[in-house]
Motif scaffolding. Structure first.
Motif, PDB file in Angstrom:
ATOM      1  N   GLY A   1       3.911  -1.650 -19.109  1.00  0.00           N
ATOM      2  CA  GLY A   1       2.928  -0.732 -18.540  1.00  0.00           C
ATOM      3  C   GLY A   1       1.589  -1.390 -18.224  1.00  0.00           C
ATOM      4  N   LEU A   2       1.165  -2.346 -19.035  1.00  0.00           N
ATOM      5  CA  LEU A   2      -0.119  -3.007 -18.808  1.00  0.00           C
ATOM      6  C   LEU A   2      -0.105  -3.799 -17.500  1.00  0.00           C
ATOM      7  N   CYS A   3       0.961  -4.503 -17.238  1.00  0.00           N
ATOM      8  CA  CYS A   3       1.078  -5.264 -15.992  1.00  0.00           C
ATOM      9  C   CYS A   3       1.082  -4.316 -14.791  1.00  0.00           C
ATOM     10  N   LEU A   4       1.857  -3.244 -14.887  1.00  0.00           N
ATOM     11  CA  LEU A   4       1.932  -2.285 -13.783  1.00  0.00           C
ATOM     12  C   LEU A   4       0.572  -1.618 -13.546  1.00  0.00           C
ATOM     13  N   HIS A   5      -0.109  -1.236 -14.615  1.00  0.00           N
ATOM     14  CA  HIS A   5      -1.444  -0.642 -14.488  1.00  0.00           C
ATOM     15  C   HIS A   5      -2.396  -1.626 -13.807  1.00  0.00           C
ATOM     16  N   SER A   6      -2.335  -2.874 -14.196  1.00  0.00           N
ATOM     17  CA  SER A   6      -3.212  -3.891 -13.606  1.00  0.00           C
ATOM     18  C   SER A   6      -2.968  -4.022 -12.102  1.00  0.00           C
ATOM     19  N   LEU A   7      -1.725  -3.960 -11.691  1.00  0.00           N
ATOM     20  CA  LEU A   7      -1.408  -4.011 -10.258  1.00  0.00           C
ATOM     21  C   LEU A   7      -1.919  -2.768  -9.537  1.00  0.00           C
ATOM     22  N   HIS A   8      -1.774  -1.612 -10.156  1.00  0.00           N
ATOM     23  CA  HIS A   8      -2.284  -0.375  -9.557  1.00  0.00           C
ATOM     24  C   HIS A   8      -3.799  -0.448  -9.372  1.00  0.00           C
ATOM     25  N   VAL A   9      -4.499  -0.930 -10.397  1.00  0.00           N
ATOM     26  CA  VAL A   9      -5.956  -1.028 -10.311  1.00  0.00           C
ATOM     27  C   VAL A   9      -6.352  -2.039  -9.240  1.00  0.00           C
TER      28      VAL A   9
END
Length: 187
Positions: free
Chosen positions: A48-56
């Motif tokens: 989730g942290l990697c995906l959130h970082s890409l979204h941001v």
């Protein structure tokens, strides 16, 4: 392409300053690509942290362009991809019993195990700068990306006002983080 591959491609193509390769290597050795973004809110799941970082990163890129903020693509990548670096080595996966349809079942969940309690934005800035130098605007953006949710702000600090007035990237990163959390990651 996987989340990790997307992240690494953007990072390697965009972040060229000295130490970037060492930072990426450190991320790959740790739990950045497998950690959740939170314990139970947005993207409380493996990766989730990697995906959130890409979204941001995506949201920040669009905001900077739409608001005509003069900032390099490298700064957008650094701030968007690394703003929550403080969450590496922060979560611990455990098991607990939960009743599902009247039957107890063992389910995984994430708890916090903060081994370096340095604050949220402050910790991300500190960890990044172990490997590469941030510009003042990048440091301010990452430090204050939590906006009104930041502990210092909730405690009465007015420093965020100065940061947001001086550094438009800081405002954009906060907005991008909120947009990613509530628009891209709601269930």
């Amino acid at each position: 392409m996987s989340c990790k591959e997307d992240f690494c491609n953007i990072f390697q193509q965009t972040v060229t300053r000295k130490g970037a390769d060492k930072l990426l290597s450190w991320l790959e050795q740790g739990d950045f690509f497998t950690a959740p973004a939170s314990t139970r809110y947005h993207l409380a799941e493996d990766g989730g942290l990697c995906l959130h970082s890409l979204h941001v990163y995506d949201r920040l890129d669009k905001l900077v362009r739409s608001e005509c903020i003069e900032v390099s693509q490298e700064s957008v990548a650094i701030c968007g991809l690394l703003h929550d670096l403080c969450k590496t080595g922060f979560y611990k996966k455990e098991m607990r019993n939960i009743k599902v349809n009247g039957v107890w079942q063992e389910k995984p969940y994430f708890s916090i195990e903060d081994q370096f309690p340095y604050g949220h934005g402050e910790k991300s800035v500190f960890l990044i700068e172990r490997f590469l130098r941030l510009t003042t605007e990048e440091a301010m953006a990452i430090r204050w990306h939590m906006g009104g949710y930041d502990d210092a702000v909730r405690g009465g600090s007015y420093a965020i006002n100065g940061a947001y007035n001086q550094f438009p990237l800081a405002v954009c990163l906060h907005i991008a983080d909120v947009q990613a959390t509530y628009f891209d990651e709601r269930k």
